[in-house]
Write a protein that holds these residues in place. Structure first.
Motif, PDB file in Angstrom:
ATOM      1  N   LYS A 139      -7.055   9.668  15.528  1.00 53.03           N
ATOM      2  CA  LYS A 139      -6.499  10.589  14.531  1.00 53.03           C
ATOM      3  C   LYS A 139      -5.460   9.876  13.660  1.00 53.03           C
ATOM      4  N   GLU A 140      -4.614   9.076  14.295  1.00 55.00           N
ATOM      5  CA  GLU A 140      -3.599   8.333  13.544  1.00 55.00           C
ATOM      6  C   GLU A 140      -4.260   7.314  12.611  1.00 55.00           C
ATOM      7  N   MET A 141      -5.308   6.635  13.078  1.00 50.41           N
ATOM      8  CA  MET A 141      -6.024   5.682  12.215  1.00 50.41           C
ATOM      9  C   MET A 141      -6.646   6.412  11.025  1.00 50.41           C
ATOM     10  N   ALA A 142      -7.233   7.556  11.261  1.00 50.32           N
ATOM     11  CA  ALA A 142      -7.838   8.336  10.168  1.00 50.32           C
ATOM     12  C   ALA A 142      -6.769   8.758   9.170  1.00 50.32           C
ATOM     13  N   ARG A 143      -5.599   9.147   9.681  1.00 45.73           N
ATOM     14  CA  ARG A 143      -4.506   9.536   8.787  1.00 45.73           C
ATOM     15  C   ARG A 143      -4.081   8.365   7.906  1.00 45.73           C
ATOM     16  N   VAL A 144      -3.974   7.189   8.516  1.00 41.55           N
ATOM     17  CA  VAL A 144      -3.579   6.001   7.751  1.00 41.55           C
ATOM     18  C   VAL A 144      -4.604   5.721   6.649  1.00 41.55           C
ATOM     19  N   TYR A 145      -5.888   5.784   7.001  1.00 40.79           N
ATOM     20  CA  TYR A 145      -6.947   5.505   6.019  1.00 40.79           C
ATOM     21  C   TYR A 145      -6.977   6.531   4.880  1.00 40.79           C
ATOM     22  N   THR A 146      -6.802   7.798   5.210  1.00 40.05           N
ATOM     23  CA  THR A 146      -6.975   8.845   4.193  1.00 40.05           C
ATOM     24  C   THR A 146      -5.706   9.165   3.415  1.00 40.05           C
ATOM     25  N   SER A 147      -4.564   8.631   3.845  1.00 44.30           N
ATOM     26  CA  SER A 147      -3.312   8.964   3.168  1.00 44.30           C
ATOM     27  C   SER A 147      -2.950   7.991   2.044  1.00 44.30           C
ATOM     28  N   CYS A 148      -3.737   6.948   1.857  1.00 43.17           N
ATOM     29  CA  CYS A 148      -3.412   5.920   0.858  1.00 43.17           C
ATOM     30  C   CYS A 148      -3.585   6.444  -0.565  1.00 43.17           C
ATOM     31  N   LEU A 149      -2.582   6.166  -1.392  1.00 42.79           N
ATOM     32  CA  LEU A 149      -2.603   6.573  -2.792  1.00 42.79           C
ATOM     33  C   LEU A 149      -2.923   5.411  -3.721  1.00 42.79           C
ATOM     34  N   GLY A 150      -2.822   4.207  -3.224  1.00 41.79           N
ATOM     35  CA  GLY A 150      -3.100   3.027  -4.039  1.00 41.79           C
ATOM     36  C   GLY A 150      -2.324   1.829  -3.532  1.00 41.79           C
ATOM     37  N   SER A 151      -2.599   0.695  -4.138  1.00 42.30           N
ATOM     38  CA  SER A 151      -1.891  -0.523  -3.751  1.00 42.30           C
ATOM     39  C   SER A 151      -1.525  -1.304  -5.004  1.00 42.30           C
ATOM     40  N   SER A 152      -0.602  -2.224  -4.813  1.00 40.40           N
ATOM     41  CA  SER A 152      -0.127  -3.031  -5.926  1.00 40.40           C
ATOM     42  C   SER A 152       0.435  -4.328  -5.370  1.00 40.40           C
ATOM     43  N   LYS A 153       0.182  -5.429  -6.077  1.00 43.70           N
ATOM     44  CA  LYS A 153       0.739  -6.719  -5.665  1.00 43.70           C
ATOM     45  C   LYS A 153       2.116  -6.910  -6.306  1.00 43.70           C
ATOM     46  N   VAL A 154       2.991  -7.544  -5.553  1.00 42.59           N
ATOM     47  CA  VAL A 154       4.314  -7.884  -6.062  1.00 42.59           C
ATOM     48  C   VAL A 154       4.154  -9.057  -7.018  1.00 42.59           C
ATOM     49  N   ASP A 155       4.694  -8.928  -8.239  1.00 36.70           N
ATOM     50  CA  ASP A 155       4.538 -10.007  -9.223  1.00 36.70           C
ATOM     51  C   ASP A 155       5.543 -11.135  -8.967  1.00 36.70           C
ATOM     52  N   VAL A 179       0.855  -1.178   0.000  1.00 32.66           N
ATOM     53  CA  VAL A 179       0.000   0.000   0.000  1.00 32.66           C
ATOM     54  C   VAL A 179       0.895   1.234   0.000  1.00 32.66           C
ATOM     55  N   PHE A 180       0.695   2.112  -0.964  1.00 36.48           N
ATOM     56  CA  PHE A 180       1.460   3.349  -1.092  1.00 36.48           C
ATOM     57  C   PHE A 180       0.665   4.470  -0.428  1.00 36.48           C
ATOM     58  N   ALA A 181       1.320   5.219   0.461  1.00 32.41           N
ATOM     59  CA  ALA A 181       0.636   6.266   1.217  1.00 32.41           C
ATOM     60  C   ALA A 181       1.591   7.426   1.491  1.00 32.41           C
ATOM     61  N   ILE A 182       1.042   8.485   2.061  1.00 28.62           N
ATOM     62  CA  ILE A 182       1.831   9.640   2.464  1.00 28.62           C
ATOM     63  C   ILE A 182       1.968   9.579   3.973  1.00 28.62           C
ATOM     64  N   ASN A 183       3.211   9.656   4.484  1.00 29.07           N
ATOM     65  CA  ASN A 183       3.370   9.624   5.940  1.00 29.07           C
ATOM     66  C   ASN A 183       3.269  11.030   6.521  1.00 29.07           C
ATOM     67  N   ASN A 184       3.407  11.141   7.839  1.00 32.01           N
ATOM     68  CA  ASN A 184       3.270  12.438   8.514  1.00 32.01           C
ATOM     69  C   ASN A 184       4.290  13.466   8.060  1.00 32.01           C
ATOM     70  N   ASP A 185       5.429  13.001   7.588  1.00 30.02           N
ATOM     71  CA  ASP A 185       6.480  13.909   7.144  1.00 30.02           C
ATOM     72  C   ASP A 185       6.327  14.301   5.682  1.00 30.02           C
ATOM     73  N   GLY A 186       5.268  13.833   5.033  1.00 30.45           N
ATOM     74  CA  GLY A 186       5.033  14.171   3.639  1.00 30.45           C
ATOM     75  C   GLY A 186       5.823  13.337   2.657  1.00 30.45           C
ATOM     76  N   ASN A 187       6.341  12.205   3.111  1.00 32.87           N
ATOM     77  CA  ASN A 187       7.102  11.311   2.233  1.00 32.87           C
ATOM     78  C   ASN A 187       6.239  10.143   1.774  1.00 32.87           C
ATOM     79  N   LEU A 188       6.692   9.486   0.719  1.00 33.42           N
ATOM     80  CA  LEU A 188       6.000   8.308   0.216  1.00 33.42           C
ATOM     81  C   LEU A 188       6.411   7.109   1.056  1.00 33.42           C
ATOM     82  N   ILE A 189       5.433   6.491   1.680  1.00 33.65           N
ATOM     83  CA  ILE A 189       5.685   5.323   2.518  1.00 33.65           C
ATOM     84  C   ILE A 189       4.933   4.142   1.916  1.00 33.65           C
ATOM     85  N   VAL A 190       5.507   2.963   2.044  1.00 37.54           N
ATOM     86  CA  VAL A 190       4.903   1.750   1.504  1.00 37.54           C
ATOM     87  C   VAL A 190       4.746   0.757   2.645  1.00 37.54           C
TER      88      VAL A 190
END
Length: 161
Positions: A98-114, A56-67
């Motif tokens: 608040k942290e749970m809401a951040r996790v839910y709303t920060s997701c940009l998408g997901s992808s399976k490893v081939d 799952v690709f998301a934005i963390n609290n520091d504004g970075n891309l986290i997986v």
């Protein structure tokens, strides 16, 4: 919550036996990976990510891309829910919600490893973080940061000091 706070929580969960990662040790990785024309990259083997893992690709609290590994993310959310149920401290409960809401709303998408160990970075993430050509992967299979360049990674590391 900063990344260091997040790691502290993870380490606490590990010490208390709530989470298991590749045996008893956290395996860290820092590697430059090349993207192909379909925005795929080979996930470094040292991260412990396996074929068919959903990331799952998301934005963390520091504004970075986290997986996040989806399995880990589900366990993390469940542990948040359990901690909320077990607590009577409203400040703590509100912080966890608040942290749970951040996790839910920060997701940009997901992808399976081939089967070859490649994963596709969502288009929105590539555009938002100006990712093209190559990336720097930092972390382990449960939670990794992705930087668009070595300079961005170094800038982030300096911000932690």
């Amino acid at each position: 919550m900063t990344l260091l706070s997040f790691y502290a929580i993870i380490c606490t969960f590990l010490r208390k036996g709530f989470l298991k990662m590749f045996g008893d040790k956290i395996i860290l990785c820092c590697k430059e990976c090349t993207l192909d024309q379909k925005r795929r990259f080979f996930v470094p083997k040292s991260t412990g990510v396996e074929p068919n893992d959903e990331l799952v690709f998301a934005i963390n609290n520091d504004g970075n891309l986290i997986v996040y590994n989806m399995t880990f993310l589900e366990k993390l959310i469940k542990s948040y829910e359990e901690r909320i149920k077990a607590s009577e401290n409203m400040n703590f409960i509100n912080a966890m919600r608040k942290e749970m809401a951040r996790v839910y709303t920060s997701c940009l998408g997901s992808s399976k490893v081939d089967k070859q160990g490649r994963v596709i970075i969502p288009q929105e993430a590539c555009e938002m973080f100006k990712i093209e050509g190559s990336i720097i992967v930092q972390g382990f299979g449960k939670c990794m940061l992705i930087f668009s360049s070595r300079e961005m990674k170094d800038k982030y590391v300096l911000s932690l000091k």
